[in-house]
Design a protein around this motif. Structure first.
Motif, PDB file in Angstrom:
ATOM      1  N   ALA A  41       6.013  16.640 -10.431  1.00 36.02           N
ATOM      2  CA  ALA A  41       5.349  16.024 -11.589  1.00 36.02           C
ATOM      3  C   ALA A  41       4.937  14.589 -11.282  1.00 36.02           C
ATOM      4  N   LEU A  42       5.819  13.826 -10.629  1.00 37.45           N
ATOM      5  CA  LEU A  42       5.485  12.449 -10.261  1.00 37.45           C
ATOM      6  C   LEU A  42       4.318  12.408  -9.280  1.00 37.45           C
ATOM      7  N   MET A  43       4.302  13.330  -8.323  1.00 32.98           N
ATOM      8  CA  MET A  43       3.233  13.357  -7.325  1.00 32.98           C
ATOM      9  C   MET A  43       1.903  13.744  -7.965  1.00 32.98           C
ATOM     10  N   LYS A  44       1.931  14.649  -8.939  1.00 32.27           N
ATOM     11  CA  LYS A  44       0.698  15.023  -9.652  1.00 32.27           C
ATOM     12  C   LYS A  44       0.174  13.838 -10.460  1.00 32.27           C
ATOM     13  N   GLU A  45       1.093  13.092 -11.052  1.00 28.07           N
ATOM     14  CA  GLU A  45       0.721  11.931 -11.867  1.00 28.07           C
ATOM     15  C   GLU A  45       0.078  10.853 -11.009  1.00 28.07           C
ATOM     16  N   ARG A  46       0.680  10.573  -9.865  1.00 25.59           N
ATOM     17  CA  ARG A  46       0.184   9.546  -8.942  1.00 25.59           C
ATOM     18  C   ARG A  46       0.809   9.815  -7.583  1.00 25.59           C
ATOM     19  N   PRO A  47      -0.006  10.061  -6.565  1.00 29.59           N
ATOM     20  CA  PRO A  47       0.565  10.411  -5.258  1.00 29.59           C
ATOM     21  C   PRO A  47       1.330   9.254  -4.624  1.00 29.59           C
ATOM     22  N   ALA A  48       2.325   9.605  -3.838  1.00 28.89           N
ATOM     23  CA  ALA A  48       3.107   8.616  -3.096  1.00 28.89           C
ATOM     24  C   ALA A  48       2.778   8.750  -1.614  1.00 28.89           C
ATOM     25  N   SER A  49       2.851   7.639  -0.910  1.00 27.32           N
ATOM     26  CA  SER A  49       2.608   7.647   0.531  1.00 27.32           C
ATOM     27  C   SER A  49       3.784   8.251   1.288  1.00 27.32           C
ATOM     28  N   ILE A  50       4.998   7.983   0.790  1.00 28.68           N
ATOM     29  CA  ILE A  50       6.216   8.442   1.450  1.00 28.68           C
ATOM     30  C   ILE A  50       7.119   9.090   0.411  1.00 28.68           C
ATOM     31  N   VAL A  51       7.665  10.256   0.765  1.00 31.64           N
ATOM     32  CA  VAL A  51       8.627  10.918  -0.106  1.00 31.64           C
ATOM     33  C   VAL A  51       9.908  11.116   0.689  1.00 31.64           C
ATOM     34  N   LEU A  52      10.978  10.535   0.199  1.00 28.00           N
ATOM     35  CA  LEU A  52      12.306  10.632   0.799  1.00 28.00           C
ATOM     36  C   LEU A  52      13.059  11.728   0.053  1.00 28.00           C
TER      37      LEU A  52
ATOM     38  N   THR B  76       0.835  -1.188   0.000  1.00 22.58           N
ATOM     39  CA  THR B  76       0.000   0.000   0.000  1.00 22.58           C
ATOM     40  C   THR B  76       0.871   1.239   0.000  1.00 22.58           C
ATOM     41  N   CYS B  77       2.089   1.134   0.512  1.00 25.41           N
ATOM     42  CA  CYS B  77       3.012   2.264   0.511  1.00 25.41           C
ATOM     43  C   CYS B  77       3.679   2.400  -0.847  1.00 25.41           C
ATOM     44  N   SER B  78       3.667   3.611  -1.356  1.00 26.88           N
ATOM     45  CA  SER B  78       4.459   3.906  -2.537  1.00 26.88           C
ATOM     46  C   SER B  78       5.451   4.992  -2.138  1.00 26.88           C
ATOM     47  N   LEU B  79       6.606   4.971  -2.769  1.00 24.19           N
ATOM     48  CA  LEU B  79       7.664   5.905  -2.424  1.00 24.19           C
ATOM     49  C   LEU B  79       8.104   6.708  -3.626  1.00 24.19           C
ATOM     50  N   ILE B  80       8.490   7.947  -3.357  1.00 22.80           N
ATOM     51  CA  ILE B  80       9.241   8.748  -4.316  1.00 22.80           C
ATOM     52  C   ILE B  80      10.538   9.098  -3.619  1.00 22.80           C
ATOM     53  N   VAL B  81      11.640   8.813  -4.272  1.00 22.72           N
ATOM     54  CA  VAL B  81      12.972   9.146  -3.765  1.00 22.72           C
ATOM     55  C   VAL B  81      13.462  10.338  -4.570  1.00 22.72           C
ATOM     56  N   VAL B  82      13.857  11.413  -3.868  1.00 20.34           N
ATOM     57  CA  VAL B  82      14.321  12.626  -4.535  1.00 20.34           C
ATOM     58  C   VAL B  82      15.775  12.865  -4.152  1.00 20.34           C
ATOM     59  N   ASP B  83      16.653  12.805  -5.143  1.00 20.37           N
ATOM     60  CA  ASP B  83      18.077  13.025  -4.911  1.00 20.37           C
ATOM     61  C   ASP B  83      18.695  13.469  -6.229  1.00 20.37           C
ATOM     62  N   ASP B  84      19.493  14.519  -6.200  1.00 21.39           N
ATOM     63  CA  ASP B  84      20.087  15.004  -7.448  1.00 21.39           C
ATOM     64  C   ASP B  84      21.410  14.324  -7.784  1.00 21.39           C
ATOM     65  N   PHE B  85      21.848  13.382  -6.953  1.00 17.86           N
ATOM     66  CA  PHE B  85      23.044  12.608  -7.262  1.00 17.86           C
ATOM     67  C   PHE B  85      22.593  11.284  -7.885  1.00 17.86           C
ATOM     68  N   HIS B  86      22.838  11.128  -9.173  1.00 16.68           N
ATOM     69  CA  HIS B  86      22.289  10.020  -9.956  1.00 16.68           C
ATOM     70  C   HIS B  86      22.590   8.639  -9.360  1.00 16.68           C
ATOM     71  N   ASP B  87      23.837   8.385  -8.987  1.00 13.74           N
ATOM     72  CA  ASP B  87      24.205   7.056  -8.479  1.00 13.74           C
ATOM     73  C   ASP B  87      23.434   6.703  -7.208  1.00 13.74           C
ATOM     74  N   THR B  88      23.277   7.666  -6.319  1.00 17.43           N
ATOM     75  CA  THR B  88      22.512   7.430  -5.084  1.00 17.43           C
ATOM     76  C   THR B  88      21.052   7.161  -5.411  1.00 17.43           C
ATOM     77  N   LEU B  89      20.510   7.937  -6.316  1.00 18.73           N
ATOM     78  CA  LEU B  89      19.109   7.783  -6.705  1.00 18.73           C
ATOM     79  C   LEU B  89      18.837   6.389  -7.259  1.00 18.73           C
TER      80      LEU B  89
END
Length: 153
Positions: A64-75, A26-39
């Protein structure tokens, strides 16, 4: 949350199918990081436990991702180039409240200025984790959030 080895799923494709069909998470995540390898690494690690994980390399992409489909957790990593981490957290929470009032958005800061045992409030965030991110601890946190969200349904 079960790992791939305990669910009987043999690969990521079966995991994606199970997520799409609503069978495991039920949990969906969005991970936000500007360092590509970590992401990429975080997305792969969280996906191992059949979590619905999307990746954003900027605050704009996360919105944009959140507008498309909300996430339960955003890191959210600190020091993004287009948003401060707190501004992005506030923006994402407001977006969810406006467009998805029945949903909850838990925002998590990942900070380099925290010691592993230190807890501090950061504006806009529900929780904070220190760098480097302790994956086992964070995965346990996501499982608790998952259970909390299931209990609300």
């Amino acid at each position: 949350m079960k790992s791939l080895s305990t669910t009987g799923l043999s690969d990521a494709t079966e995991c994606d199918t199970a997520i799409t069909q609503g069978g495991l998470v039920t949990c969906s995540l969005i991970v936000v990081d500007d360092f590509h390898d970590t992401l990429v690494t975080l997305q792969e690690l969280f996906s191992l436990n059949c979590r619905d994980v999307r990746a954003a390399s900027s605050g704009t992409e996360a919105i944009a991702l959140m507008k498309e489909r909300p996430a339960s957790i955003v890191l959210i990593d600190e020091d993004l180039y287009d948003f401060s981490d707190s501004d992005l957290a506030f923006h994402l929470k407001a977006l969810v409240q406006t467009h998805y009032p029945h949903r909850e958005c838990i925002t998590v800061a990942v900070r380099g200025d925290l010691s592993p045992d230190e807890m501090r409030d950061f504006p806009g965030f529900d929780y904070a984790f220190s760098k480097p991110l302790d994956f086992a601890k964070f995965d346990a946190f996501v499982a608790q959030c998952d259970q909390k969200l299931r209990n609300r349904e």
